[in-house]
Enzyme design. Structure first.
Site, PDB file in Angstrom:
ATOM      1  N   GLU A  40     -12.358   6.462  18.332  1.00 47.66           N
ATOM      2  CA  GLU A  40     -12.367   7.007  16.970  1.00 47.66           C
ATOM      3  C   GLU A  40     -12.849   8.455  16.950  1.00 47.66           C
ATOM      4  O   GLU A  40     -12.340   9.277  16.195  1.00 47.66           O
ATOM      5  CB  GLU A  40     -13.240   6.147  16.044  1.00 47.66           C
ATOM      6  CG  GLU A  40     -12.687   4.763  15.763  1.00 47.66           C
ATOM      7  CD  GLU A  40     -11.325   4.791  15.061  1.00 47.66           C
ATOM      8  OE1 GLU A  40     -10.921   5.842  14.534  1.00 47.66           O
ATOM      9  OE2 GLU A  40     -10.651   3.737  15.067  1.00 47.66           O
ATOM     10  N   CYS A 222       4.777   4.858   6.914  1.00 49.13           N
ATOM     11  CA  CYS A 222       4.518   5.625   5.694  1.00 49.13           C
ATOM     12  C   CYS A 222       4.038   7.022   6.103  1.00 49.13           C
ATOM     13  O   CYS A 222       2.941   7.455   5.774  1.00 49.13           O
ATOM     14  CB  CYS A 222       3.467   4.901   4.844  1.00 49.13           C
ATOM     15  SG  CYS A 222       3.375   5.520   3.164  1.00 49.13           S
ATOM     16  N   CYS A 229      10.740   3.768   4.048  1.00 49.57           N
ATOM     17  CA  CYS A 229      10.457   2.746   3.034  1.00 49.57           C
ATOM     18  C   CYS A 229      11.289   1.474   3.247  1.00 49.57           C
ATOM     19  O   CYS A 229      10.812   0.370   2.983  1.00 49.57           O
ATOM     20  CB  CYS A 229      10.706   3.306   1.635  1.00 49.57           C
ATOM     21  SG  CYS A 229       9.605   4.663   1.241  1.00 49.57           S
ATOM     22  N   CYS A 232       9.501  -0.903   5.432  1.00 47.14           N
ATOM     23  CA  CYS A 232       8.068  -1.055   5.156  1.00 47.14           C
ATOM     24  C   CYS A 232       7.726  -2.499   4.765  1.00 47.14           C
ATOM     25  O   CYS A 232       8.356  -3.081   3.884  1.00 47.14           O
ATOM     26  CB  CYS A 232       7.677  -0.112   4.012  1.00 47.14           C
ATOM     27  SG  CYS A 232       5.948  -0.278   3.562  1.00 47.14           S
ATOM     28  N   CYS A 238       4.824  -1.536  -3.676  1.00 45.71           N
ATOM     29  CA  CYS A 238       4.612  -0.084  -3.712  1.00 45.71           C
ATOM     30  C   CYS A 238       5.089   0.527  -5.033  1.00 45.71           C
ATOM     31  O   CYS A 238       6.283   0.522  -5.347  1.00 45.71           O
ATOM     32  CB  CYS A 238       5.338   0.558  -2.529  1.00 45.71           C
ATOM     33  SG  CYS A 238       5.143   2.342  -2.492  1.00 45.71           S
TER      34      CYS A 238
HETATM   35 FE1  SF4 Z   1       4.906   4.078   2.025  1.00 45.20          FE
HETATM   36 FE2  SF4 Z   1       5.540   2.733  -0.198  1.00 45.20          FE
HETATM   37 FE3  SF4 Z   1       7.464   3.673   1.344  1.00 45.20          FE
HETATM   38 FE4  SF4 Z   1       5.938   1.649   2.189  1.00 45.20          FE
HETATM   39  S1  SF4 Z   1       7.368   1.636   0.474  1.00 45.20           S
HETATM   40  S2  SF4 Z   1       6.575   3.432   3.391  1.00 45.20           S
HETATM   41  S3  SF4 Z   1       3.958   2.193   1.311  1.00 45.20           S
HETATM   42  S4  SF4 Z   1       5.958   4.863   0.228  1.00 45.20           S
END
Ligand code: SF4
Length: 421
Positions: A40, A222, A229, A232, A238
């Protein structure tokens, strides 16, 4: 549902990284904590791809907290009868030699004080806490130098299973998009709310995995400029994506007048949603401060060494400030508008002080300019060279200095900027 989707995705897709391997395989919680802690600290301000080699070398040299702390004891015994330390003006030989080793290992990672503070903290745990790490985020942050809120949360959740959240740059981006937080993401009101959200969201049974999953999502899916997206795992949850697809976010059930008045989380009225940016409307950043522009003259002094190979003079920087304690070719800051002739004169004077003999400004050969961008400084080095015929006696009263071959130069604690030079 969001937690489950994120953890399932993480189990399947997480990157294989050395600190994750160590933290998973290690049954001892304190050893796990050390492995996470080192990673970290190295990952602060530095990319994963860059950190991997440094991390492996560090863990090979000091695999445990005790090894790092004991290294200073060995040096102490060896250093008891040493002549004045050639590396540092520090009167404490123990610390200056170990610092030198840490600096050499850290060279190229940047933000050198991080390595030094890690050492200090390791010594503190061994000397004052019987080698036992603090086990909660609150104690880690309170008791260990160099451990901030984020690092404390990461160590406590990943190594000790404490159900506490973390907020770093990746988490800020993901949460701001998930919840359409459009106010300046570095403002205290937003940061406080993000910590509240991270603490509320963290999975109680797998806090370490959940925090790593959230950060992994920000690092790989993201991402800042072109988030994926479609791939995702939390896209159903989201709000930014919903707003992009349907022109407005889903209604917020418990805030009747959201978007009206001076909400500290909504985009400011003067900077409304920009449909061409889509989800990258979030997070919103404060206008970036201009970098400071700086110039320095630097001279590569070269002599023929006793084994026939060329050797170069390097000198040590002061122990505080930018690139503290690192080595460099003799350099000095220049004012912006100094003409070349004047530059040579001031550089020749500077070198004369090092070498104790006159240096003719005309003998300095201009090689070119090297630009290096530090986080807050746009630095230009005007590079000169000066081949020397005879030997020179360096003044030991000045900062520490030494002659090195090219190979030794690369193994020394020199900054990336000097390697470019
Ligand atoms: Fe990011 Fe929302 Fe796209 Fe997922 S859906 S990658 S959380 S902006």
């Amino acid at each position: 549902a969001l937690r489950g989707a994120l953890l399932a995705w993480y189990d399947e897709r997480k990157r294989d990284l050395p600190w994750r391997r160590l933290a998973t395989a290690e049954p001892d919680a304190d050893r796990r904590a050390y492995a996470v802690w080192v990673s970290e600290i190295m990952l602060q301000q530095t990319q994963v791809a860059t950190v991997i080699d440094y991390y492996n070398r560090w863990m090979q040299k000091w695999p445990t907290l005790q090894a790092l702390a004991e290294a200073s004891l060995e040096v102490s015994v060896a250093g008891a009868g040493c002549p004045p330390c050639p590396y540092s003006s520090s009167s404490n030989v123990t610390l200056c030699l170990l610092e030198q080793e840490v600096n050499e290992l850290w060279a190229g990672l940047g933000y050198y004080s991080r390595g030094k503070r890690l050492q200090e903290a390791a010594r503190k745990v061994v000397a004052e806490m019987a080698g036992r790490m603090p086990r909660t985020a609150e104690d880690l942050q309170k008791l260990l130098p160099g451990v901030g809120r984020y690092t404390a949360g990461a160590i406590a959740s990943i190594s000790y299973g404490q159900a506490t959240g973390v907020v770093d740059g990746n988490v800020i981006r993901v949460l701001c998009r998930l919840r359409c937080i459009g106010a300046d993401s570095s403002s205290p009101a937003v940061i406080d709310r993000l910590w509240d959200m991270a603490n509320a969201l963290v999975d109680r049974n797998r806090p370490g995995d959940f925090n790593q999953a959230l950060m992994e999502l920000g690092a790989t899916v993201c991402v800042p400029k072109a988030p994926l997206c479609g791939e995702c795992p939390v896209k159903q949850h989201c709000r930014a994506r919903c707003r992009k697809l349907f022109g407005k976010p889903p209604p917020v059930p418990d805030v009747e007048d959201c978007g009206v008045g001076d909400c500290p989380l909504c985009p400011p009225a003067a900077e409304p949603w920009d449909s061409s940016l889509g989800v990258t409307n979030f997070p919103r950043k404060a206008a970036k401060k201009q970098s400071r522009v700086a110039r320095a003259a630097t001279c590569v002094l070269e002599r023929r060494g006793c084994r026939g190979a060329p050797e170069y003079l390097i000198v040590q920087r002061p122990s505080s400030g930018l690139l503290a304690g690192l080595w460099e070719f003799p350099s000095l800051p220049l004012t912006q508008d100094l003409q070349e002739e004047k530059q040579r004169e001031v550089l020749a004077d500077h070198l004369q002080a090092w070498m104790g003999q006159p240096v003719a400004a005309g003998s300095l050969r201009l090689i070119g300019e090297v630009i290096h961008i530090f986080s807050h400084i746009h630095q230009t080095y005007v590079v000169y060279s000066l081949p020397l015929d005879g030997d020179v006696t360096l003044d030991p009263a000045l900062s520490p200095s030494r002659w090195v071959t090219e190979e030794e130069f690369h193994a020394s604690a020199v900054s990336t900027a000097m390697k470019k030079v």
